[in-house]
Design a protein around this motif. Structure first.
Motif, PDB file in Angstrom:
ATOM      1  N   UNK A 180       0.827  -1.205   0.000  1.00  0.00           N
ATOM      2  CA  UNK A 180       0.000   0.000   0.000  1.00  0.00           C
ATOM      3  C   UNK A 180       0.862   1.255   0.000  1.00  0.00           C
ATOM      4  N   UNK A 181       1.864   1.258   0.873  1.00  0.00           N
ATOM      5  CA  UNK A 181       2.727   2.435   1.013  1.00  0.00           C
ATOM      6  C   UNK A 181       3.486   2.705  -0.281  1.00  0.00           C
ATOM      7  N   UNK A 182       4.109   1.677  -0.830  1.00  0.00           N
ATOM      8  CA  UNK A 182       4.878   1.863  -2.059  1.00  0.00           C
ATOM      9  C   UNK A 182       3.958   2.149  -3.238  1.00  0.00           C
ATOM     10  N   UNK A 183       2.766   1.538  -3.238  1.00  0.00           N
ATOM     11  CA  UNK A 183       1.814   1.790  -4.313  1.00  0.00           C
ATOM     12  C   UNK A 183       1.385   3.241  -4.358  1.00  0.00           C
ATOM     13  N   UNK A 184       1.135   3.825  -3.188  1.00  0.00           N
ATOM     14  CA  UNK A 184       0.785   5.240  -3.124  1.00  0.00           C
ATOM     15  C   UNK A 184       1.950   6.094  -3.627  1.00  0.00           C
ATOM     16  N   UNK A 185       3.180   5.689  -3.268  1.00  0.00           N
ATOM     17  CA  UNK A 185       4.340   6.424  -3.752  1.00  0.00           C
ATOM     18  C   UNK A 185       4.488   6.334  -5.261  1.00  0.00           C
ATOM     19  N   UNK A 186       4.270   5.140  -5.817  1.00  0.00           N
ATOM     20  CA  UNK A 186       4.343   4.978  -7.269  1.00  0.00           C
ATOM     21  C   UNK A 186       3.230   5.775  -7.940  1.00  0.00           C
ATOM     22  N   UNK A 187       2.021   5.724  -7.357  1.00  0.00           N
ATOM     23  CA  UNK A 187       0.912   6.498  -7.916  1.00  0.00           C
ATOM     24  C   UNK A 187       1.189   7.983  -7.909  1.00  0.00           C
ATOM     25  N   UNK A 188       1.788   8.480  -6.815  1.00  0.00           N
ATOM     26  CA  UNK A 188       2.132   9.897  -6.740  1.00  0.00           C
ATOM     27  C   UNK A 188       3.189  10.262  -7.782  1.00  0.00           C
ATOM     28  N   UNK A 190       3.660   8.733 -10.670  1.00  0.00           N
ATOM     29  CA  UNK A 190       3.004   8.712 -11.979  1.00  0.00           C
ATOM     30  C   UNK A 190       2.223   9.997 -12.194  1.00  0.00           C
ATOM     31  N   UNK A 191       1.490  10.432 -11.171  1.00  0.00           N
ATOM     32  CA  UNK A 191       0.698  11.654 -11.291  1.00  0.00           C
ATOM     33  C   UNK A 191       1.589  12.870 -11.462  1.00  0.00           C
ATOM     34  N   UNK A 192       2.740  12.868 -10.802  1.00  0.00           N
ATOM     35  CA  UNK A 192       3.662  13.991 -10.925  1.00  0.00           C
ATOM     36  C   UNK A 192       4.300  14.038 -12.313  1.00  0.00           C
ATOM     37  N   UNK A 193       4.575  12.845 -12.884  1.00  0.00           N
ATOM     38  CA  UNK A 193       5.224  12.770 -14.194  1.00  0.00           C
ATOM     39  C   UNK A 193       4.250  13.071 -15.329  1.00  0.00           C
ATOM     40  N   UNK A 194       3.038  12.509 -15.234  1.00  0.00           N
ATOM     41  CA  UNK A 194       2.037  12.678 -16.299  1.00  0.00           C
ATOM     42  C   UNK A 194       0.686  13.010 -15.675  1.00  0.00           C
ATOM     43  N   UNK A 195       0.524  14.224 -15.151  1.00  0.00           N
ATOM     44  CA  UNK A 195      -0.700  14.562 -14.411  1.00  0.00           C
ATOM     45  C   UNK A 195      -1.968  14.483 -15.253  1.00  0.00           C
ATOM     46  N   UNK A 196      -1.918  14.923 -16.497  1.00  0.00           N
ATOM     47  CA  UNK A 196      -3.117  14.891 -17.322  1.00  0.00           C
ATOM     48  C   UNK A 196      -3.551  13.462 -17.624  1.00  0.00           C
ATOM     49  N   UNK A 197      -2.580  12.618 -17.966  1.00  0.00           N
ATOM     50  CA  UNK A 197      -2.902  11.219 -18.228  1.00  0.00           C
ATOM     51  C   UNK A 197      -3.460  10.547 -16.982  1.00  0.00           C
ATOM     52  N   UNK A 198      -2.827  10.802 -15.816  1.00  0.00           N
ATOM     53  CA  UNK A 198      -3.284  10.195 -14.565  1.00  0.00           C
ATOM     54  C   UNK A 198      -4.681  10.677 -14.206  1.00  0.00           C
ATOM     55  N   UNK A 199      -4.967  11.966 -14.419  1.00  0.00           N
ATOM     56  CA  UNK A 199      -6.303  12.497 -14.109  1.00  0.00           C
ATOM     57  C   UNK A 199      -7.361  11.835 -14.992  1.00  0.00           C
TER      58      UNK A 199
END
Length: 338
Positions: A180-188, A190-199
């Motif tokens: 869970x912890x690492x998944x949230x970090x990976x998700x963050x 991804x969102x930081x790298x490609x925010x529009x795609x993640x949104x």
């Protein structure tokens, strides 16, 4: 590996977080979602002896949820790993020969060392379909056993730490909370790298009602350990998908060291686990070593030394390459490009 990893993470994410009923082709009736069925399985399992009887309440459910989540993670792998283990051994030799021909050229395919290597691959011991299924079932049992013992927050490692007053062990959170912890970090990330795609992905997940949080994520948020508000579906879709992929990697690493000795033992003492293909013997070939793996031995190719003056048909296969092939494992052989 990558196909298996993505398939496992995506399937588990869908099963755990989609509440929509399932519509099967050619059947008019709708069936309740796999999420509901999974929750029922968790409720049934938490009262069974496989879950430690000393645990109570939410701890028992977390332990049962870890086991069921791993069971879900492993399902897509049956369709990927069983054929790849069984069929992969059948097509390995032709694939190696094809790329050797492209790399060294047609003339080099007549060199004694390459002929010996190819013959060794064609005559090595291979896993049967039974062995592929047995290996997969063994992986399931090991993974689900690990989930029962060290998957949830209340696990054997931190229990031993509390008994021995070892702070490091006592604070170990378990595989699933770590995922869970690492998944949230990976998700963050991804969102930081490609925010529009993640949104866009998160919006699609919200439209499909796939935004629920895991019990570990809720617990982390309640303890102030999560940067995301549990009431706001900000990046939950990407986070949850990432955590299942991370979880699959963690269990794969944990299992890798355990399944190989088990399969080696079964190969030696259980009939029908391997077979040796019938290939026309080549008595004039030198002996070569093939890389060892779980279900293979050195190919029984007789050894005959080559004369030192034996000509080689292609400059890409040098005399040093030829000599090293006969005395070392393939991964140790020295390759020259001319």
């Amino acid at each position: 590996f990558w196909i298996n990893l993505l398939a496992a993470g995506t399937f588990s994410f869908w099963v755990k977080h989609s509440y929509k009923p399932i519509k099967l082709p050619f059947i008019e009736k709708e069936f309740e979602s796999l999420n509901v069925k999974q929750d029922r399985l968790i409720e049934w399992l938490k009262d069974k002896p496989v879950v430690n009887s000393s645990l109570k309440g939410i701890e028992r459910r977390d332990r049962a949820e870890s086991i069921v989540n791993v069971f879900t993670l492993l399902i897509p792998g049956h369709l990927v790993m069983i054929p790849s283990v069984w069929l992969g051994a059948k097509v390995k030799a032709p694939i190696v020969e094809y790329f050797n021909r492209r790399h060294y050229g047609d003339e080099a395919m007549e060199s004694p060392d390459l002929i010996a290597r190819h013959h060794a691959l064609r005559t090595e011991e291979r896993p049967t379909f039974l062995a592929a299924i047995t290996g997969r079932l063994g992986t399931m049992l090991i993974n689900m056993g690990l989930a029962a013992v060290i998957g949830s927050e209340n696990n054997l490692v931190n229990k031993i730490g509390r008994k021995t007053n070892n702070k490091g062990l006592a604070e170990w959170p378990g595989i699933d909370p770590q995922a869970d912890k690492f998944g949230i970090g990976v998700g963050a990330a991804i969102h930081s790298t490609a925010p529009q795609w993640a949104d866009r992905r998160n919006e699609a997940f919200r439209e499909k009602s796939m935004m629920s949080w895991s019990s570990q994520q809720k617990a982390a948020w309640a303890k102030g350990k999560s940067e995301f508000d549990v009431t706001t579906p900000y990046n939950q879709g990407i986070n949850n998908l990432s955590r299942y992929i991370v979880q699959d990697v963690m269990y794969t690493v944990s299992t890798a060291a355990l399944i190989h000795p088990i399969m080696n033992f079964l190969r030696k003492y259980v009939p029908g686990m391997t077979y040796t293909p019938k290939v026309e013997p080549r008595d004039e070939l030198p002996q070569v070593n093939v890389p060892p793996h779980t279900l293979a031995q050195r190919a029984p190719v007789p050894r005959l030394p080559l004369p030192s003056s034996a000509p080689l048909p292609n400059a890409h296969v040098s005399a040093i390459h030829n000599e090293s092939t006969l005395t070392q494992r393939p991964e140790q052989a020295v390759l020259h490009n001319g």
